[in-house]
Design a protein around this motif. Structure first.
Motif, short mmCIF file in Angstrom:
data_model
loop_
_atom_site.label_atom_id
_atom_site.label_comp_id
_atom_site.label_asym_id
_atom_site.label_seq_id
_atom_site.Cartn_x
_atom_site.Cartn_y
_atom_site.Cartn_z
N UNK A 199 45.60 -89.90 37.12
CA UNK A 199 46.08 -89.46 38.44
C UNK A 199 44.94 -88.83 39.24
N UNK A 200 45.07 -88.85 40.58
CA UNK A 200 44.08 -88.17 41.41
C UNK A 200 44.35 -86.67 41.50
N UNK A 201 45.34 -86.18 40.73
CA UNK A 201 45.58 -84.74 40.68
C UNK A 201 46.08 -84.32 39.29
N UNK A 202 45.13 -83.96 38.42
CA UNK A 202 45.53 -83.34 37.16
C UNK A 202 45.34 -81.83 37.23
N UNK A 203 44.72 -81.36 38.32
CA UNK A 203 44.43 -79.93 38.47
C UNK A 203 45.70 -79.10 38.42
N UNK A 204 46.76 -79.60 39.02
CA UNK A 204 48.01 -78.83 39.12
C UNK A 204 48.99 -79.13 38.00
N UNK A 205 48.48 -79.52 36.84
CA UNK A 205 49.33 -79.74 35.68
C UNK A 205 49.12 -78.62 34.66
N UNK A 206 50.14 -78.38 33.86
CA UNK A 206 50.04 -77.32 32.84
C UNK A 206 49.13 -77.72 31.69
N UNK A 207 48.92 -79.03 31.50
CA UNK A 207 48.17 -79.49 30.34
C UNK A 207 46.68 -79.73 30.61
N UNK A 208 46.24 -79.60 31.85
CA UNK A 208 44.84 -79.94 32.16
C UNK A 208 43.85 -79.01 31.45
N UNK A 209 44.07 -77.71 31.50
CA UNK A 209 43.17 -76.78 30.80
C UNK A 209 43.19 -77.01 29.29
N UNK A 239 41.22 -80.16 28.42
CA UNK A 239 39.78 -79.96 28.56
C UNK A 239 39.25 -79.08 27.43
N UNK A 240 40.06 -78.13 26.97
CA UNK A 240 39.65 -77.30 25.84
C UNK A 240 39.55 -78.12 24.56
N UNK A 241 40.46 -79.08 24.37
CA UNK A 241 40.36 -79.96 23.19
C UNK A 241 39.05 -80.75 23.25
N UNK A 242 38.69 -81.21 24.43
CA UNK A 242 37.42 -81.92 24.59
C UNK A 242 36.26 -80.98 24.29
N UNK A 243 36.34 -79.75 24.81
CA UNK A 243 35.28 -78.76 24.58
C UNK A 243 35.07 -78.50 23.10
N UNK A 244 36.17 -78.33 22.36
CA UNK A 244 36.05 -78.14 20.90
C UNK A 244 35.35 -79.33 20.25
N UNK A 245 35.66 -80.53 20.75
CA UNK A 245 35.11 -81.74 20.15
C UNK A 245 33.62 -81.91 20.35
N UNK A 265 43.40 -67.41 29.25
CA UNK A 265 43.52 -66.15 29.98
C UNK A 265 43.19 -66.39 31.46
N UNK A 266 43.33 -65.32 32.24
CA UNK A 266 43.01 -65.41 33.67
C UNK A 266 41.52 -65.60 33.90
N UNK A 267 40.71 -65.38 32.85
CA UNK A 267 39.26 -65.53 33.00
C UNK A 267 38.80 -66.96 32.74
N UNK A 268 39.72 -67.83 32.35
CA UNK A 268 39.37 -69.23 32.12
C UNK A 268 39.80 -70.04 33.34
N UNK A 269 38.83 -70.60 34.05
CA UNK A 269 39.13 -71.31 35.30
C UNK A 269 38.78 -72.79 35.20
N UNK A 270 39.51 -73.59 35.99
CA UNK A 270 39.12 -74.97 36.23
C UNK A 270 38.26 -74.99 37.49
#
Length: 246
Positions: free
Chosen positions: A92-102, A105-111, A124-129
């Motif tokens: 989609x051209x908008x995954x930013x406003x989904x609950x699963x996007x962060x 991306x964290x699963x990718x980061x771990x990988x 937390x509030x300190x983790x931003x997209x």
């Protein structure tokens, strides 16, 4: 798993597996991750996963083979057309406003993070997209190469998002790309700071591409397409799906 909804269900399955010394526990973890994340990304609710979750608890207690459990899950995925719906939402051209996007991306980061540096990252509030191409890109002449059409297609897509701490994200905000890179590096908007580079490997990659002049030191539509292809490849590995058509 801690980012997932339906915690009573996945916790119950994992506890059943541990309590019964299920021989394929590690394989079960990957199978469950795929199952729950695909349903979440596809936009489904508890009603779609509830009965199968109960069944998986039963099968684990009966020590059914992991192949049997995977086959039953795949039948359910096919019956509900989940993979196609998940792939559509991922592209989609908008995954930013989904609950699963962060979480995704964290699963990718771990990988892509070295095991020696691996630790749990809380939501937390300190983790931003971070939007690499900013929302208010028209404020700066440096973004004149971006058209409205490109912005509409890419702004909130997976090709333009990365992880960043809240402090760096607030500073990066709607700035030109070169200033954003300086902030990601820990040098600040005016290169007058000497803090550490962002901890997120996926954001370090953007810095590395900039330093290597991969996109002529600009964040272009080509750069976002390349980033989306990279994102798709990582998601394919995590969820065991093919995103080629997308």
């Amino acid at each position: 798993f801690w980012y997932l909804r339906w915690s009573v269900y996945w916790k119950s399955i994992l506890l059943a597996s541990l309590h019964n010394n299920y021989s394929k526990h590690e394989e079960l973890l990957l199978t469950l991750r795929r199952f729950y994340y695909l349903y979440w990304i596809a936009g489904k609710t508890l009603s779609k996963v509830k009965q199968l979750s109960f069944n998986i608890i039963k099968w684990v207690k009966e020590n059914k083979s992991i192949e049997f459990i995977e086959d039953e899950i795949n039948k359910k995925l096919a019956a509900d057309n989940i993979i196609a719906q998940a792939k559509e939402n991922l592209s989609s051209d908008d995954i930013y406003n989904t609950a699963w996007s962060k979480p995704l991306l964290l699963l990718i980061e771990y990988g892509i993070t070295d095991d020696s540096k691996l630790s749990f990252i809380e939501l937390t509030n300190d983790l931003h997209l971070e939007h690499v191409l900013p929302k208010k890109y028209k404020t700066w002449n440096e973004w004149n190469h971006i058209t409205d059409e490109v912005s509409n297609d890419w702004l909130n897509s997976a090709g333009n998002l990365t992880l960043l701490s809240g402090k760096k994200n607030i500073e990066a905000s709607n700035n030109p790309f070169e200033q954003k890179i300086s902030i990601y590096r820990g040098k600040g908007k005016y290169k007058d700071k000497d803090t550490s580079i962002t901890a997120f490997e996926m954001t370090k990659q953007i810095v590395s591409d900039f330093e290597q002049k991969k996109y002529n030191e600009e964040w272009t539509e080509e750069a976002m397409q390349d980033r989306y292809d990279w994102f798709s490849e990582k998601v394919e590995n995590i969820l065991n799906i093919s995103c080629e058509e997308e």
